[in-house]
Design an enzyme around this catalytic site. Structure first.
Site, short mmCIF file in Angstrom:
data_model
loop_
_atom_site.label_atom_id
_atom_site.label_comp_id
_atom_site.label_asym_id
_atom_site.label_seq_id
_atom_site.Cartn_x
_atom_site.Cartn_y
_atom_site.Cartn_z
N HIS A 58 0.86 -1.19 0.00
CA HIS A 58 0.00 0.00 0.00
C HIS A 58 0.89 1.24 0.00
O HIS A 58 1.94 1.27 0.66
CB HIS A 58 -0.92 -0.01 1.22
CG HIS A 58 -1.99 1.02 1.13
ND1 HIS A 58 -1.74 2.36 1.31
CD2 HIS A 58 -3.31 0.92 0.81
CE1 HIS A 58 -2.87 3.04 1.13
NE2 HIS A 58 -3.83 2.20 0.82
N GLU A 92 -4.37 1.23 -7.75
CA GLU A 92 -4.81 2.30 -6.85
C GLU A 92 -3.92 3.52 -7.04
O GLU A 92 -2.83 3.60 -6.46
CB GLU A 92 -4.75 1.82 -5.40
CG GLU A 92 -5.24 2.85 -4.42
CD GLU A 92 -5.52 2.27 -3.04
OE1 GLU A 92 -6.68 1.92 -2.78
OE2 GLU A 92 -4.59 2.16 -2.24
#
Ligand code: PGA
Length: 267
Positions: free
Chosen positions: A101, A173
């Site tokens: 992430h 993302e």
């Protein structure tokens, strides 16, 4: 090549839930709303704060929502203060784990090389990694998106055999779309997912590209999610703020089920 890919929609709660009883409350509410899944063509996951993982597991019982953590360490055991062992994840029955992430990169020094080590740890231990990739605002502005995605995939997946791609999951993302009011535009999502598929064809082969699940993440809400989920190269939604509420999460599951059934019928 047209193949049906099992769809996945899930929630990474970061550290938004403040107590383990809040986690239990969410699961109770979700079970009341959903009762049962309409199809087995969809997977769902919740990634809570790891301290509350056992509470989540206890409350879920045999309810078929999968779970895992938001990070993992690359060694199985040893002197690594503060880290999460893959063996503990296995012991708790975790299916998935987030790796890479952008907040891990920004605040905790994660690199594509450490990401790769973590994916190998998952492969070794039969845990399915959810690898996050995406460019930041400057990289997009400078026309670097393709190069960044290629670098992230090439280094992150170095030495990972093609078969494992059918178990693991990718999330596109874009960093600039996280924590905003709205997601990336439908055009950008569509074009970037296509880019990722082409890169998978190049790094592996067209069949790997066709069977790998690629979710979209970044400011997904019920409104934009309902549109994003219909993009054929998007295989599910990765949500944080939009999925902190059980009734919203249930809605996301329902919209994914609907789309999965539609796709399955047309395969
Ligand atoms: P958001 O976060 O849904 O709150 O934008 C997504 C993420 O960081 O994965």
């Amino acid at each position: 090549m047209k193949v049906f890919r099992k769809m996945i929609t899930g929630a990474n709660w970061k550290i938004y839930k403040k107590t383990c009883s809040e986690v239990r409350g969410f699961v109770k509410e979700l079970k009341d709303i959903i009762e049962s899944f309409k199809t087995d063509l969809v997977d769902t996951y919740i990634l809570p704060d790891p301290i509350c993982l056992q509470s989540l597991v206890d409350e879920l019982g045999d309810f078929p929502v999968k779970y895992g953590t938001q990070d993992i360490f690359w060694e199985d055991s040893g002197s690594y203060t503060g880290e999460i062992s893959p063996l503990v994840l296995k012991d708790l029955g975790c299916s998935y784990v987030f790796i890479g992430h952008s907040e891990r990169k920004k605040y905790f020094g994660e690199t594509d090389v450490t990401i790769n080590k973590k994916i190998h740890a998952c492969f070794r231990n039969n845990i399915y990694p959810i690898l996050l990739i995406g460019e930041n605002a400057e990289e997009r502005k400078n026309g670097m998106t393709l190069n960044i995605l290629e670098e992230q995939l090439q280094t992150g997946l170095n030495g990972i055999p093609p078969d494992f791609l059918s178990d693991m999951v990718l999330i596109y993302e874009p960093v600039w779309a996280i924590g905003q009011k709205d997601s990336a535009s439908l055009e950008i999502v569509e074009e970037s997912h296509l880019m990722v598929r082409k890169l998978l064809s190049k790094l592996y082969d067209p069949s790997v590209s066709a069977y790998t699940r690629i979710l979209y993440g970044g400011s997904v809400n019920l409104d934009n999610g309902a549109r994003i989920i219909k993009i054929p190269d998007v295989d599910g939604l990765a949500i944080t703020r939009g999925a902190l509420d059980a009734s919203n999460f249930a809605e996301f599951i329902r919209m994914t089920e609907k789309e999965a059934c539609k796709r399955f019928e047309s395969t």
